[in-house]
Design an enzyme around this catalytic site. Sequence first.
Site, PDB file in Angstrom:
ATOM      1  N   HIS A 143       7.123  52.200   3.606  1.00  0.00           N
ATOM      2  CA  HIS A 143       5.783  52.307   4.192  1.00  0.00           C
ATOM      3  C   HIS A 143       5.868  52.658   5.675  1.00  0.00           C
ATOM      4  O   HIS A 143       5.239  53.626   6.137  1.00  0.00           O
ATOM      5  CB  HIS A 143       5.035  50.983   4.010  1.00  0.00           C
ATOM      6  CG  HIS A 143       3.680  50.950   4.646  1.00  0.00           C
ATOM      7  ND1 HIS A 143       2.519  51.176   3.949  1.00  0.00           N
ATOM      8  CD2 HIS A 143       3.303  50.724   5.931  1.00  0.00           C
ATOM      9  CE1 HIS A 143       1.484  51.096   4.768  1.00  0.00           C
ATOM     10  NE2 HIS A 143       1.933  50.817   5.986  1.00  0.00           N
ATOM     11  N   GLU A 144       6.614  51.876   6.426  1.00  0.00           N
ATOM     12  CA  GLU A 144       6.690  52.116   7.867  1.00  0.00           C
ATOM     13  C   GLU A 144       7.337  53.463   8.170  1.00  0.00           C
ATOM     14  O   GLU A 144       6.990  54.114   9.157  1.00  0.00           O
ATOM     15  CB  GLU A 144       7.451  50.978   8.558  1.00  0.00           C
ATOM     16  CG  GLU A 144       6.744  49.633   8.511  1.00  0.00           C
ATOM     17  CD  GLU A 144       5.337  49.671   9.084  1.00  0.00           C
ATOM     18  OE1 GLU A 144       5.094  50.473  10.024  1.00  0.00           O
ATOM     19  OE2 GLU A 144       4.470  48.929   8.601  1.00  0.00           O
TER      20      GLU A 144
END
Length: 685
Positions: free
Chosen positions: A472-473
């Site tokens: 995600h990041e």
Amino acid sequence: MTDAASNPLLSAPTLPYGLPDYRPIRPEHYLPAFEQAFATHRAEIAAITAQDAAPTFENTFIPLETAGALLGHVARTFYTVSSADATAAIQEIDETLAPLMSAHQDAIQLDAALYARVAAVHSQLDDLTLDSEQRYLVERHFREMTSAGAGLDTAEKTVLTELNQRLSVLTTSFEKHLLADTNDLAVVFDEAADLDGLTPGELSAAAQNAADRGLEGSYVITLTLFTGHPYLSTLTSRESRRRLLEASRSRGIRGNENDNREVLTEIVRLRAERAGILGFDSHAAYVTADQTAGSPEAVHELLRRLAVPAARNAAREQAALQELIDAEPEPFTLEAHDWAFYTEKVRAARYDLDRTALRPWFEAERVLTDGVFRAATALYGITFTERADLPAYHPDARVFEVHNEDGSALGLFILDLYTRDSKRGGAWMNSIVSQSRLRGSSPVVVNNLNVPKPAAGAPTLLTLDEVTTLFHEFGHALHGLFATVTYPHFAGTAVFRDFVEFPSQVNEMWIFWPEILENYARHVDTGEPLPAEVVAKLKESEAFNQGFATSEYLAAAWLDQAWHSLGADAATDEIDVASFEATALADVGLDNPVVPTRYSSTYFAHVFSGGYSAGYYSYIWSEVLDADTVEWFSEQGGLTRPNGQRFRDRLLGVGGSKDPLEAYRDFRGRDARTEPLLERRGLTD
């Protein structure tokens, strides 16, 4: 300390890509550097407004975009450290700096002479020969300055500036209190038996945490930013689970120097007052007016529509958990600290799947190189080379150089994986340097996570949730790396708040993509791939426990909206936080005590010290686009270079230089449909 010879922050960066050399920087360098940067920026703006020539794009917007380069350098250098390695000295600087930064930002945004020039060019837009990025730049600067209050009279601006400065102090205090209380409430266990269920690596990390605090022979479990904790799913001791969740939910409400209740109610009151001055009924109305949502009513409609089936599904899941408990020799009534543990038991019984046993297949280095990086290379052609010769701001932070498929340099990626007491909770991406053709700069982006650091020599084994967070990041990082714009105003992830989570959520889709999964999900000892039958069960169980997951998230999003939908007459310092929360959650039907909100107000950093005030709904709002995009990738053949290039060129690459929904339509060929999201979360009838 204010001249370039003695202050390293005032010298031109000497490292590649403009990466700051943190080695000679000391805490005492920061404030003098900020003072110089403020003065330089004010002088640059004064030079624009002092011109006798009539306002044009060239004599107003070009110098406006080149102005503030020194301040941007100093600020990004400092705030990277203040979030990831906030020592006592750095925290003190942060508190001193908050009102100074607020005052400076207001001095620029509320400058009447500058606003007059911006407005003059804006009024001529239809008669000017500008390209699409230039036209949008004029529109955005005019909209943002107007929204900030540049058109107000002098008396109103004075009040507004005072409010903004006070708010900057309060939000900084909120974060300081939260970090301190989170550290103070780390749970100490005397016996290893109390932590039965943890892996040897997790136990060694807890022992190391204790040793670092001078508690040799004990075990310390640090808290996560959100209410729950990964260990709640494996700890066999019900009392240990209770202590861990109770500590988490106690943050900011203990009546000590770190109590956040008075801080947050004052934040709410002042935000409402500011919104009124700016002509809005509430802070939520002020925020959403310049987002893709457009209004709080649109947000509320979506949240209420999703809350009904989410609460229904959570109740079904709760009944299944209680049924399992009732079959035990000593049954009891399910409580919040039991949910994760018994969820894994039900998952094991229903799907023959133990997610907690998967960690040996998720060794962090392999997940990074053979998972996260491999997917990016397959999609976009980019490659990564670790640069151990380039120093970051902390020894745990690693620097990677990124190149395009043709070998051209793209930028730097920094990964800071491990938790520490000086790092704020959660996970995030930020930029140290942003790309801009006008300034000739390339991106330097950072990903921060909070993974417990094992003892020396032991491998770092991730949970599936931590794998998801890493992907995600990195989606945010790709956005920051790929945005290719002329003007700094549009650089990196400078998009609407309720659009910014979209690229990161899309990047999660590659976690289970076969040719990616088979490379990174290999047993740390044997190298054997994650068995195909386990992968099948993971996919089959994707919608499992989504009632809980969706409910806890929606509850937090609703709390954010409830606080920030208060008008100035209703937002008072006398509001009882616990009662307000209870009433708000009951209003939306998410007041199930066994399903606590993902963040309670006193540790809701996203909205009371971060940039998500009245905007925490952004995750689910962006997920509509995300789920629709996942459907597109699947229809178009998935992990291919042409697909990746289209996504890069038409969405990630435009940064903030285009209306995000227009960019989405350009990529997808139509507006997003909500059906894929509803199906993903099990919210269809």
